[in-house]
Design a protein around this motif. Structure first.
Motif, PDB file in Angstrom:
ATOM      1  N   ALA A 297      47.312  31.312  32.026  1.00 38.14           N
ATOM      2  CA  ALA A 297      47.731  32.661  31.651  1.00 38.14           C
ATOM      3  C   ALA A 297      46.692  33.339  30.768  1.00 38.14           C
ATOM      4  CB  ALA A 297      49.082  32.615  30.941  1.00 38.14           C
ATOM      5  N   GLY A 298      46.101  32.587  29.836  1.00 38.54           N
ATOM      6  CA  GLY A 298      45.098  33.181  28.964  1.00 38.54           C
ATOM      7  C   GLY A 298      43.846  33.602  29.713  1.00 38.54           C
ATOM      8  N   LEU A 299      43.382  32.727  30.638  1.00 38.03           N
ATOM      9  CA  LEU A 299      42.190  33.075  31.404  1.00 38.03           C
ATOM     10  C   LEU A 299      42.448  34.270  32.311  1.00 38.03           C
ATOM     11  CD1 LEU A 299      40.862  29.515  32.321  1.00 38.03           C
ATOM     12  CD2 LEU A 299      39.926  31.094  30.630  1.00 38.03           C
ATOM     13  N   LEU A 300      43.629  34.302  32.927  1.00 36.74           N
ATOM     14  CA  LEU A 300      43.951  35.445  33.781  1.00 36.74           C
ATOM     15  C   LEU A 300      43.992  36.741  32.982  1.00 36.74           C
ATOM     16  CD1 LEU A 300      46.699  34.096  36.226  1.00 36.74           C
ATOM     17  CD2 LEU A 300      44.382  34.810  36.786  1.00 36.74           C
ATOM     18  N   LEU A 301      44.507  36.652  31.769  1.00 39.91           N
ATOM     19  CA  LEU A 301      44.534  37.843  30.927  1.00 39.91           C
ATOM     20  C   LEU A 301      43.117  38.295  30.582  1.00 39.91           C
ATOM     21  CD1 LEU A 301      47.526  37.149  28.539  1.00 39.91           C
ATOM     22  CD2 LEU A 301      47.260  39.112  30.040  1.00 39.91           C
ATOM     23  N   LEU A 302      42.214  37.366  30.345  1.00 40.13           N
ATOM     24  CA  LEU A 302      40.827  37.741  30.081  1.00 40.13           C
ATOM     25  C   LEU A 302      40.198  38.429  31.297  1.00 40.13           C
ATOM     26  CD1 LEU A 302      39.028  34.952  28.019  1.00 40.13           C
ATOM     27  CD2 LEU A 302      39.554  37.285  27.367  1.00 40.13           C
ATOM     28  N   VAL A 303      40.465  37.849  32.485  1.00 37.90           N
ATOM     29  CA  VAL A 303      39.944  38.464  33.698  1.00 37.90           C
ATOM     30  C   VAL A 303      40.528  39.864  33.879  1.00 37.90           C
ATOM     31  CG1 VAL A 303      39.891  38.283  36.219  1.00 37.90           C
ATOM     32  CG2 VAL A 303      39.539  36.250  34.815  1.00 37.90           C
ATOM     33  N   CYS A 304      41.823  39.985  33.617  1.00 42.48           N
ATOM     34  CA  CYS A 304      42.486  41.283  33.753  1.00 42.48           C
ATOM     35  C   CYS A 304      41.895  42.292  32.768  1.00 42.48           C
ATOM     36  CB  CYS A 304      43.982  41.106  33.538  1.00 42.48           C
ATOM     37  SG  CYS A 304      44.962  42.537  34.017  1.00 42.48           S
ATOM     38  N   ILE A 305      41.613  41.849  31.551  1.00 43.57           N
ATOM     39  CA  ILE A 305      41.018  42.741  30.557  1.00 43.57           C
ATOM     40  C   ILE A 305      39.651  43.225  31.039  1.00 43.57           C
ATOM     41  CG2 ILE A 305      39.993  42.800  28.244  1.00 43.57           C
ATOM     42  CD1 ILE A 305      42.281  40.982  27.329  1.00 43.57           C
ATOM     43  N   PHE A 306      38.860  42.319  31.551  1.00 40.76           N
ATOM     44  CA  PHE A 306      37.525  42.685  32.035  1.00 40.76           C
ATOM     45  C   PHE A 306      37.620  43.705  33.177  1.00 40.76           C
ATOM     46  CE2 PHE A 306      33.795  42.109  34.706  1.00 40.76           C
ATOM     47  CZ  PHE A 306      32.761  42.163  33.774  1.00 40.76           C
ATOM     48  N   ILE A 307      38.534  43.438  34.117  1.00 35.17           N
ATOM     49  CA  ILE A 307      38.662  44.323  35.278  1.00 35.17           C
ATOM     50  C   ILE A 307      39.204  45.685  34.883  1.00 35.17           C
ATOM     51  CG2 ILE A 307      39.947  44.616  37.451  1.00 35.17           C
ATOM     52  CD1 ILE A 307      39.697  41.639  37.882  1.00 35.17           C
ATOM     53  N   LEU A 308      40.039  45.740  33.844  1.00 37.87           N
ATOM     54  CA  LEU A 308      40.590  47.017  33.412  1.00 37.87           C
ATOM     55  C   LEU A 308      39.613  47.810  32.561  1.00 37.87           C
ATOM     56  CD1 LEU A 308      44.297  46.111  32.542  1.00 37.87           C
ATOM     57  CD2 LEU A 308      43.492  47.497  34.441  1.00 37.87           C
ATOM     58  N   ILE A 309      38.757  47.132  31.829  1.00 39.08           N
ATOM     59  CA  ILE A 309      37.869  47.823  30.889  1.00 39.08           C
ATOM     60  C   ILE A 309      36.636  48.369  31.594  1.00 39.08           C
ATOM     61  CG2 ILE A 309      36.285  47.434  28.961  1.00 39.08           C
ATOM     62  CD1 ILE A 309      38.423  45.721  27.687  1.00 39.08           C
ATOM     63  N   MET A 310      36.061  47.593  32.497  1.00 39.90           N
ATOM     64  CA  MET A 310      34.774  47.994  33.071  1.00 39.90           C
ATOM     65  C   MET A 310      34.841  49.260  33.924  1.00 39.90           C
ATOM     66  SD  MET A 310      32.870  46.043  31.534  1.00 39.90           S
ATOM     67  CE  MET A 310      31.386  46.759  32.230  1.00 39.90           C
ATOM     68  N   PRO A 311      35.893  49.528  34.682  1.00 37.92           N
ATOM     69  CA  PRO A 311      35.906  50.788  35.444  1.00 37.92           C
ATOM     70  C   PRO A 311      36.190  52.026  34.611  1.00 37.92           C
ATOM     71  CG  PRO A 311      37.289  49.104  36.474  1.00 37.92           C
ATOM     72  CD  PRO A 311      36.988  48.648  35.100  1.00 37.92           C
ATOM     73  N   VAL A 312      36.552  51.848  33.325  1.00 38.39           N
ATOM     74  CA  VAL A 312      36.933  52.982  32.489  1.00 38.39           C
ATOM     75  C   VAL A 312      35.693  53.758  32.082  1.00 38.39           C
ATOM     76  CG1 VAL A 312      37.999  53.641  30.311  1.00 38.39           C
ATOM     77  CG2 VAL A 312      39.022  51.853  31.707  1.00 38.39           C
ATOM     78  N   ASP A 313      35.810  55.101  32.072  1.00 42.77           N
ATOM     79  CA  ASP A 313      34.658  55.928  31.730  1.00 42.77           C
ATOM     80  C   ASP A 313      34.865  56.721  30.445  1.00 42.77           C
ATOM     81  OD1 ASP A 313      36.554  57.692  32.567  1.00 42.77           O
ATOM     82  OD2 ASP A 313      35.341  58.632  34.132  1.00 42.77           O
ATOM     83  N   ASN A 314      35.851  56.307  29.594  1.00 42.17           N
ATOM     84  CA  ASN A 314      36.000  56.944  28.290  1.00 42.17           C
ATOM     85  C   ASN A 314      36.607  55.949  27.324  1.00 42.17           C
ATOM     86  OD1 ASN A 314      39.128  57.580  28.055  1.00 42.17           O
ATOM     87  ND2 ASN A 314      38.491  58.130  30.135  1.00 42.17           N
ATOM     88  N   VAL A 315      36.333  56.147  26.056  1.00 38.25           N
ATOM     89  CA  VAL A 315      36.730  55.193  25.023  1.00 38.25           C
ATOM     90  C   VAL A 315      38.241  55.145  24.861  1.00 38.25           C
ATOM     91  CG1 VAL A 315      36.483  54.614  22.577  1.00 38.25           C
ATOM     92  CG2 VAL A 315      34.533  55.524  23.850  1.00 38.25           C
TER      93      VAL A 315
END
Length: 1428
Positions: A297-315
């Protein structure tokens, strides 16, 4: 009140302090001896805790109310009384030796046992103490009823005391630094400590499954699994601040991932076997399962965080995504809290409490290996390094343009800036600038292909923070300096992804430099996903994609093979008009196919041309946004470029026209000043139904004048009614796209051969909406033949007149009308401004009179199909309110108009001076024929046939007490009689009245009025409707019956609405006011007795009915000629009812007509309703409503329609129609008045379907029926007889009629004379001379005199079946006669018309005549032998 409360509180506090002291003593007793010995000197930690607890209890007591303190003191009193006697009996529990592993978990086990016995009571909350005590008392009452309450309370408090004794051991474990809890308060501890079959384990597993599901769904939703290159939807680039924020966020993601950090600690600490002594379910397998689950669960959450953060184009969105992930990360903690709080049951609550207090002894560092020592920092840095490595990799990809679309397709509207359309198409990527914030720009491919010095460019302008479009130059391709010199721009944005601007608005400047929204605007990535792959998905598996363009297989076409092969030959749809301007344009065009098989194209669409002269052609081409029609003379280089004029690198396509469109043409006029077009199509928006490979089905417009457009592209002007279609037919439904011939046409070698009278290249023009009903097209698909089959929807054309044959002289009617009989079609007639049209009106047959009161005129209209055509306008004296009342009659015959005839009308009208005027209207207009200036007319009525006029007269402006009746003689109304004292016992006011069709029946409203002494207002005392019948012998109207109106109309004097049917057998009268609205219907029986018929039910809702503010002068009721339809106005609403002969009741026809105040009038067949509304519109509106009005017959009968158009001698025509089986005369007419010359006579009736009928028509002068005269008879809409005749007569048999035996022929004879004349018929049997047998009398001298048969009415006819030989017919009289004989349609007519004694009439086979004859028929008088 305040003083008593204070005293009570002091008393209760004292009692509680005693209780508190008791607790202190008890706690002291519970401590060990060592503690007791040392208590005098140095307080032990336990003593310090007890003192702190006592102090907290004292503070709590201070906060309680007096009532609560008294209550709690009462409950604790038994405990205090028994404390001394109970103290020595209590056994001291052994002290826990923390060094002994077997005793290590005993405090927790003892606590577990106590907790399972009953819940803990918080003594600081009196309500819980009270509830616990009551619960114990109830148990004691059930098990040991002999025990008193004090014992129950003491037992209840003992577990509390024992629990407090164990607090010391528990607190010792909590304060020991060598003990720790590797599991936090989460469901993962339940997953470890609970057994596999326990409720706690499955609860924890369910929570874990929910958490994993939420994370997985998030990943599935965020990741674009279909994208081959950018599954994470990464933007092409982001601002520097976002890039930095992403790096910081990734570092924080690991630091804030508590579940992951916790499981790392658990794995480092390892498994403790001794835990199983207290928690039997805490096995190694459950420990491993709990750790693995938490790690995943922790690793999946890290992957999810990465996937959600990188496509974002504003702080900001980065922070918001963190907040969303907190929800997923805290699912296990929240679920644990819910269990611990008892929301999911006591068992899970106990399990959660137990797990929350779980501790194990820490392992020393010396006992750990090197991997265990560095495991936590090593894993922490590895996780951070992995995330940052992905972050750096993505930054590099962004800089290289990996996430940028290489080719885009742009579609821009040209409504405000016509020059935008030619810049539609593909644009290719160019990266400009440097640094991490590098942006892209896109350059027009078409301009590059033709090597144009100018081209369209999309780029980003930092000054206005928007993406822009500009027309730049070739040297600007590697720079974005000019991006702010824009033609179109996006909304303000800082996005690096140009495709994102498609979702926002784009703007252009109009002619006034005002910024307006650019619509439509669309753009999308046009890259090949499968480059150079045959049958790729990019091309719909129908071609190969290369450089964003598909090479399609045979039969397919387009950049993505989205179209079938375009039509090679287009033509103008024959249902529309040709292109028309200052010159003639071709109506058909063909595409140009090159030697390679490719087509000459413009903007990836075929070019269509028609060469009207050598080297000159009309051309239809695509200009990027619209199809255009122009001529080669309006194109640069004349639309041709020979091979020798091609530039370097430009290959010939084998055609001068092809060279021009491939290597030179661009739709932007700014590139070529001598480029213009004549017509433009609709805008072609990509991906819509208008997007096609050929200009088929588009609406076209005139192009703006070229000189007005100057150096910019031409816009659209007025719409033209022109549409192209593909004229190459293809009836093969199995082909890619079928283009069949329509309406049963046959496709032969790509061309249509039409049938069913359809026309056009594809037989596309059906015979609909042409004024002629074609049953083949009377279907919903063709909108019921375009409305041609119903009078209420038909519109006449130059080709056909509605309801008639092509020449308009045969009335075919509307037998095939299938519209519902309750759907009213509206056809309003609007009056001129301020005319007050519709104040009064009347309908008769197909004509209508409409009053325009304020303009002092009456307009006369004739109905032609659904239209009402103005015939004439009758003008009155100015300011006379001419047209105050109007009545109209179309005469005694059922006639319809034709091109040579309009029904003669009689129009009666009054004005404000009560003067009655009569007008006669014919083909040429209306003329005043009479004026009654010596009488004051209150109201009047005109019979249907226009022969009788009745008027109620005023004397000194008092209520009318007399009715004067006039009758028409030789076109003028003369006095017939006066009607007075209809009620013999008293004088009445004669208000409303109505005449039957021929004026033989008169219905009158009789009203006895008086004055109410209380109000001094006029009131109604008695009310009757009288029916009178004309007595020709007495020359007076006799009262036939009268009906008293039983209503409470005693407030005002009013006028009823009264109407008689045409035959006078149905009487309807009613009062339209809401207060007592009602309608009565009475009918005359066969024995001339009147009786009530069930009247239509008039339901009036008082809150929905508003009385009309207009006069009710006999204008609220209308009746059809047979009395089967009634229109009645109640208040301001009109309802129509129809009598159902099957159910013998009335049913409402359609919806009611609201907001009406003025007159209601109905046609004789009830199919047309006219309602005046003079206050609507700018000058009043006369609303004409029509329904399907054809006559319906029973199932075993047929509708027979007779149409006879008379010639210019209507007085010479006589005709009849009879049932040949029964001899019943259905219709018969002896001549017509002169004003009916060229009239079309119309009759309809229902007849037995299996009968034989005979139609006879004669001309008394022997002139036949001259043009345009003709007759036609129709059975159920089908013509069974039609034609005309010459001479004396014509006779037609139709229906189920017998025929002559085989070998014989029908014979007929017709003779007209002034007196009976004998005759004989001889059959000639041998060849010889022409002498005949019989008496030979010398012709009388009268035979030498001219005779035209005037005033002679003796007719004789004979019909039989004869052998096909020669016959001689002779008259045997000295008087002249008109004779016609016919054998098998071979007619011999006399010349001259007079026939005398012995003059032979030969019929049949004249070659077989001889001198020997045999007499077949001999008569000395008139005979009329029926056909066998």
């Amino acid at each position: 009140m305040t003083q008593r409360s204070s005293e009570d509180k002091v008393h209760a506090t004292a009692s509680m302090r005693g209780s508190t002291a008791f607790f202190d003593i008890e706690n002291a007793c519970c401590s060990d001896d060592t503690t007791s010995e040392n208590s005098a000197t140095t307080p032990s930690p336990n003593q310090q805790q007890q003192k702190a607890k006592a102090k907290a209890q004292s503070s709590l007591i201070e906060t309680l109310s007096p009532k609560d303190l008294e209550h709690l003191a009462l409950l604790l009193q038994p405990v205090m009384m028994k404390h001394a006697s109970q103290q020595h009996q209590e056994e001291e529990e052994p002290e826990i030796d923390l060094s002994d592993m077997s005793q290590r978990f005993q405090p927790f086990q003892a606590m577990k046992d106590d907790e399972e016995e009953e819940p803990e009571i918080d003594l600081s909350k009196p309500s819980q103490v009270e509830e616990s005590a009551l619960y114990s008392w109830q148990e004691e009452d059930e098990d040991e009823p002999e025990k008193d309450n004090q014992q129950v309370v003491q037992r209840q408090l003992n577990p509390q005391r024992r629990r407090r004794k164990r607090q010391g051991g528990r607190q010792a474990l909590q304060d020991d630094p060598e003990w720790h809890s590797p599991f936090g308060e989460s469901t993962y501890s339940l997953l470890y400590l609970s057994g596999f079959n326990s409720r706690g384990f499955w609860y924890a597993f369910l929570v874990y499954a929910t958490q994993i599901t939420v994370i997985s769904l998030t990943l599935i939703d965020v990741v674009d699994w279909t994208s081959p290159t950018n599954k994470l939807n990464l933007p092409p680039n982001v601002n520097m601040s976002v890039t930095i924020a992403q790096g910081i966020a990734l570092f924080q993601a690991v630091a804030f991932q508590f579940d992951l950090l916790e499981v790392v600690s658990k794995l480092k600490d390892g498994f403790h076997p001794e835990v199983q002594e207290t928690y039997p379910g805490a096995t190694y397998l459950s420990w491993l399962l709990s750790c693995t689950a938490q790690l995943i669960a922790g690793l999946l959450l890290l992957v999810c965080i990465f996937i959600l953060i990188m496509p974002v184009d504003n702080v900001l969105d980065i922070m918001l995504n963190f907040a969303a992930l907190d929800f997923m990360a805290d699912i296990d903690d929240v679920a644990f809290y819910i269990a611990k709080a008892g929301f999911v049951g006591r068992e899970l609550q106990r399990a959660a409490n137990k797990a929350a207090e779980f501790k194990v002894r820490k392992r020393t560092i010396a006992a750990q290996g090197w991997l265990q020592r560095f495991w936590k920092p090593l894993l922490f840095h590895m996780l951070i390094g992995a995330l940052l490595a992905g972050w750096v990799t993505i930054i590099g990809f962004r800089f290289s343009g990996k996430y940028v679309c290489n080719t885009i397709m742009v579609n821009m509207g040209d409504d405000f800036v016509p020059s935008m359309g030619p810049f539609n198409g593909m644009y290719d990527l160019q990266l400009v600038g440097g640094g991490l914030e590098r942006r892209a720009q896109y350059v027009e491919r078409r301009a590059v292909e033709i090597d144009s010095p100018r081209r369209g460019i999309f780029g980003y302008c930092d000054d206005i923070k928007a993406w822009t479009f500009r027309v730049g130059y070739k040297d600007d391709d590697d720079s974005s300096d000019d991006a702010c010199q824009w033609v179109a721009r996006s909304a303000e944005t800082d996005t690096f992804d140009f495709l994102n601007t498609a979702a926002s608005q784009w703007f252009v400047r109009d002619s006034t430099q005002r910024e307006v929204v650019l619509e439509p605007f669309s753009l999308f990535c046009f890259d090949c996903q499968e480059e150079d792959v045959e049958n790729s998905d990019d091309c719909g598996r129908k071609g190969t994609c290369s450089n964003a363009v598909c090479q399609c297989e045979d039969g397919w076409y387009g950049l993505r093979c989205e179209f079938v092969s375009p039509c090679s030959w287009i033509t103008i749809d024959a249902r529309t008009e040709d292109f028309a301007s200052t010159r003639d344009w071709s109506d058909e065009f063909q595409s140009i196919e090159l030697g390679s098989g490719a087509l000459v194209e413009a903007y990836y669409r075929p070019v269509y041309v028609y060469e009207y002269d050598t080297g000159d052609y009309d051309v239809v081409m695509f200009t990027g946004g619209r199809w255009a029609l122009t001529s080669s003379e309006f194109l640069p280089h004349g639309g041709r470029i020979p091979d020798k004029l091609l530039g370097d690198g430009q290959e010939s396509v084998g055609s001068d026209i092809g060279n021009f469109f491939k290597h030179h043409f661009h739709g932007y006029k700014g590139y070529s000043a001598n480029y213009s077009v004549a017509f433009l199509s609709d805008y072609v928006e990509l991906g819509t139904h208008l997007d096609s490979s050929a200009p088929i089905g588009f609406t076209w417009y005139f192009a703006e004048e070229a000189k007005e457009a100057s150096n910019r592209n031409q816009g659209t002007s007025k719409e033209v009614d022109t549409v192209f279609l593909c004229q190459v037919c293809n009836d093969n439904s199995s082909s890619i796209e079928s283009n069949p011939c329509l309406y049963d046409g046959i496709c032969v070698d790509g061309k249509c051969e039409c049938s069913l009278d359809s026309t056009g290249s594809l037989c596309e023009v059906p015979p609909v909406r042409n004024g002629h009903c074609d049953p083949n097209f009377n279907t919903p698909e063709f909108k019921m033949d375009g409305g041609d089959c119903c009078e209420s929807t038909c519109e006449s054309t130059s080709q056909y007149v509605c309801g008639a044959e092509k020449d308009g002289y045969v009335s075919t009617g509307y037998f095939y009308c299938d519209l519902p009989k309750d759907e009213w079609q509206s056809h309003p007639i609007e009056g001129d401004a301020g005319s007050y049209a519709g104040f009064a009106l009347g309908i008769s047959m197909g004509s209508m009179a409409v009053s325009e009161l304020l303009q002092d005129r009456v307009r006369i209209y004739d109905q032609v199909g659904s239209s009402w055509v103005l015939r004439d306008t009758i003008l009155g004296a100015p300011n006379s309110r001419f047209g105050l009342r109007v009545a109209i009659s179309s005469g005694p015959f059922n006639v319809v108009g034709n091109p040579s005839f309009k029904a003669p009308l009689t129009v009666a009208t009054t004005d404000t001076f009560r003067t009655l005027r009569i007008y006669k209207c014919d083909m040429d207009g209306c003329e005043l024929t009479q004026e009654f200036s010596t009488i004051l007319v209150h109201d009047f009525t005109l019979s249907y046939d226009g022969t009788v006029l009745a008027a109620s007269l005023l004397t000194s402006n008092q209520a009318p007490t007399m009715i004067r009746v006039f009758e028409s003689k030789q076109g003028l109304f003369e006095f017939r009689t006066d009607v007075t004292n209809v009620r013999q016992n008293f004088t009445t006011s004669l208000l409303s009245m109505s005449l039957s069709g021929d004026g033989s029946t008169l219905a009158v409203q009789n009203q006895l009025a008086g004055v109410d002494p209380a109000t001094n207002m006029p009131v109604v005392i008695d009310e009757h409707v009288s029916v009178m019948f004309w007595n020709e012998f007495a020359r007076a109207y006799d009262v036939e019956d009268e009906f008293r109106l039983e209503s409470n109309f005693n407030t005002i004097i009013y006028s009823l609405s009264v109407r008689l049917s045409q035959d006078g057998s149905v009487l309807a009268f009613g009062f339209p006011r809401c207060v007592d609205a009602r309608l009565r219907v009475r009918v005359r029986n066969d024995d001339n007795k009147w009786s009530d018929q069930r009247a239509p039910l008039i339901v009036v809702e008082s809150n929905q009915c508003t009385d009309s503010e207009r006069p009710h002068r006999n204008n609220a009721l209308a009746l059809s000629s047979d009395g089967s339809k009634i229109a009645f106005r109640v208040g301001t609403k009109v309802k129509v009812f129809e009598w159902d002969f099957g159910s013998e009741d009335w049913s409402e026809v359609g919806d009611e007509f609201p907001f009406l105040h003025y007159p209601v009038s109905m046609s004789s067949d009830g199919s047309t309703l006219a309602i005046g509304a003079p206050e609507d519109g700018i000058g009043g509106v006369t609303s004409i409503y029509s329904v399907a009005g054809r006559k319906l017959c029973p199932s075993d009968m047929s509708l027979l329609r007779v149409s006879i158009t008379i010639d210019r001698f209507p007085g010479d025509v006589l005709w009849n129609l009879a049932n040949n089986n029964t001899g019943e005369i259905l219709f018969e007419q002896e001549a017509y008045p002169p004003e009916y010359a060229y009239a079309t006579i119309l009759e309809e009736t229902c007849v037995p379907a299996d009968s034989c009928f005979v139609f006879s028509i004669r001309n008394r002068k022997g002139r036949g029926l001259q043009a345009p005269g003709q007759y036609a008879l129709l059975m159920d809409g089908e013509t069974v007889v039609n034609g005309t005749f010459e001479g004396l007569f014509a006779r037609e048999y139709f229906g189920n009629c017998p025929s002559c035996p085989a070998g014989t022929l029908p014979f007929s004879m017709m003779m007209m004379s002034c007196e009976p004349i004998p005759w004989h018929l001889l059959e000639v049997t041998s060849v010889g001379n022409t002498s005949t047998t019989g008496s030979e009398l010398a012709p009388p001298s009268s035979c030498n005199e001219d005779w035209n048969g005037e005033n002679c009415t003796q007719w004789v006819s004979y019909e039989t079946c004869l052998d096909p030989v020669c016959y001689i017919f002779q008259v045997l009289s000295h008087r002249q006669a008109h004779v016609e004989v016919s054998l098998w349609n071979v007619t011999r007519r006399p010349l001259p018309s007079a026939v005398c004694f012995g003059e032979p009439q030969f019929v049949g086979d004249l070659w077989k005549c001889n001198n020997v004859g045999r007499e077949v028929v001999h008569s000395s008088g008139l005979v009329d032998i029926p056909f066998p």
